[in-house]
Structure formats: C-alpha cells, structure tokens
Design an enzyme around this catalytic site. Sequence first.
Site, PDB file in Angstrom:
ATOM      1  N   ASN A  74      12.609  16.647  -9.927  1.00 55.00           N
ATOM      2  CA  ASN A  74      12.606  15.479 -10.794  1.00 55.00           C
ATOM      3  C   ASN A  74      11.580  15.667 -11.910  1.00 55.00           C
ATOM      4  OD1 ASN A  74      10.646  15.109  -8.635  1.00 55.00           O
ATOM      5  ND2 ASN A  74      10.435  12.968  -9.242  1.00 55.00           N
ATOM      6  N   ILE A  75      11.953  15.188 -13.083  1.00 54.77           N
ATOM      7  CA  ILE A  75      11.096  15.286 -14.261  1.00 54.77           C
ATOM      8  C   ILE A  75      11.034  13.889 -14.864  1.00 54.77           C
ATOM      9  CG2 ILE A  75      10.751  16.402 -16.501  1.00 54.77           C
ATOM     10  CD1 ILE A  75      12.724  18.621 -15.421  1.00 54.77           C
ATOM     11  N   GLU A  76       9.914  13.220 -14.646  1.00 59.94           N
ATOM     12  CA  GLU A  76       9.780  11.842 -15.108  1.00 59.94           C
ATOM     13  C   GLU A  76       9.396  11.790 -16.581  1.00 59.94           C
ATOM     14  OE1 GLU A  76       8.534   9.835 -10.864  1.00 59.94           O
ATOM     15  OE2 GLU A  76       7.018   9.920 -12.449  1.00 59.94           O
ATOM     16  N   CYS A  85      16.669  13.334 -12.464  1.00 61.64           N
ATOM     17  CA  CYS A  85      16.542  13.494 -11.009  1.00 61.64           C
ATOM     18  C   CYS A  85      16.680  14.975 -10.652  1.00 61.64           C
ATOM     19  CB  CYS A  85      17.619  12.698 -10.287  1.00 61.64           C
ATOM     20  SG  CYS A  85      17.504  10.918 -10.537  1.00 61.64           S
ATOM     21  N   GLU A  87      18.500  16.387  -8.375  1.00 63.69           N
ATOM     22  CA  GLU A  87      19.885  16.795  -8.151  1.00 63.69           C
ATOM     23  C   GLU A  87      20.584  17.116  -9.475  1.00 63.69           C
ATOM     24  OE1 GLU A  87      18.996  13.447  -5.114  1.00 63.69           O
ATOM     25  OE2 GLU A  87      18.321  14.081  -7.105  1.00 63.69           O
ATOM     26  N   CYS A 123      20.465   9.289  -5.563  1.00 62.05           N
ATOM     27  CA  CYS A 123      20.713   7.976  -6.162  1.00 62.05           C
ATOM     28  C   CYS A 123      22.181   7.881  -6.584  1.00 62.05           C
ATOM     29  CB  CYS A 123      19.789   7.755  -7.356  1.00 62.05           C
ATOM     30  SG  CYS A 123      20.215   8.729  -8.824  1.00 62.05           S
ATOM     31  N   CYS A 126      23.265  10.322  -9.413  1.00 58.68           N
ATOM     32  CA  CYS A 126      23.386  11.692  -8.922  1.00 58.68           C
ATOM     33  C   CYS A 126      24.644  11.859  -8.075  1.00 58.68           C
ATOM     34  CB  CYS A 126      22.153  12.100  -8.129  1.00 58.68           C
ATOM     35  SG  CYS A 126      20.710  12.325  -9.193  1.00 58.68           S
TER      36      CYS A 126
END
Length: 191
Positions: A74-76, A85, A87, A123, A126
Amino acid sequence: MESDYIIEDTDIRRLIVKAVEARDMAYARYSQFKVGAALLAGRENSSYADEVVGRETDSRDRNVNEYRVFTGCNIENSSYGATICAERAAVCNAVSSGYKDFKAIAIVGGLNSTGINGITYPCGICRQVLSEFSADMYVIAARSEDDYDMRRLSEFLPASFGAGFIYKRKLLKRWDIDGYAHLNGILLGGA
C-alpha cells in the site's frame, strides 16, 4: 464456472512469504497500517513464458507452471483517494509486465507498531479490480505461512459486475447510436 487450477501448498507458502516482504516496503505514513500482497500470474499466451520481463527474473519468482509472483504494497497519499492498495499495486505490476492470467493472491497486513496480528481481506475496490481478471482466483488472507484463510474471489464478491456482463449486454443490445448511451456523462453516439 470454477477454474480447474489447483494451487499447491508450496505456492501458498511462497506467496505469503513474498507478501510479508512486500509489506515491509509499504508507505503507510497516515494510517500506520502496512499491507503487502503477492500475486501469482501467468501470461495468457504462454509462448512468452521464458521471456525476461522488465528486469532480470529470479527463477524463484516462478512456479513449475511458469507462473510468476508479482508483489505490491500500500502507498498512502495525503489526499486519501490517491492511495493505492497493495493488491492493486500487485495487479499493476503484473499487467504492466504482460501477465493477466491471475491464479492466486496472498495478502498480509497490520499496524506498523504491532506487525501482522490479524487477517486482512481485500477492500471492495480491490475485489472488483481482481475480478476483472479472474473471479475464480484464490484469495489467501494470512497472518503467517501456517495461519491463513483461503477462498475463491467469487466467494468474496458474488454476482460481481465484470467484463462478462458487458460483453453479454453488448451482444443483446448494442450501444445506442442515437445518442442515448453515456459514459461519464459524455454523449457517445448520435450525429
């Protein structure tokens, strides 16, 4: 219709290990919740299976069927909606390398301070993105190599909207060329 692909125990364990490794690379500045994913994918045209794609390929990244493992984390982002996300990052990694035949994905996640202490499921977005490629793929939500929940994606997303629905609809009713079909509010047809 269920896929006839049966995942091997060695691939399950390898995917979980790769997902844990990917989790370490996560950028979770805001939530502190790091997620890693590892996707087992093959090429739809298997004649390209031996080709090196994008970088030198370690033979350990492939299984006996020439499926490769693609990872993501994940890369916020401060705008939240721009967050990727794990995935979907793995999906982008696979597709941009020419691999679209998805067989399985392993997901691990947890707070940065506590590590992987629970099971993290994909989620809704995804699940939808994964279903574009295979509703029958295995989803492995894991705490460890020995503690995981594995199901088919179709169990997480029953009656999903996908390419099959669009193709069926196009066969039954072509896009309206008189100007009634819209995509994102833009008129498609009509003269």
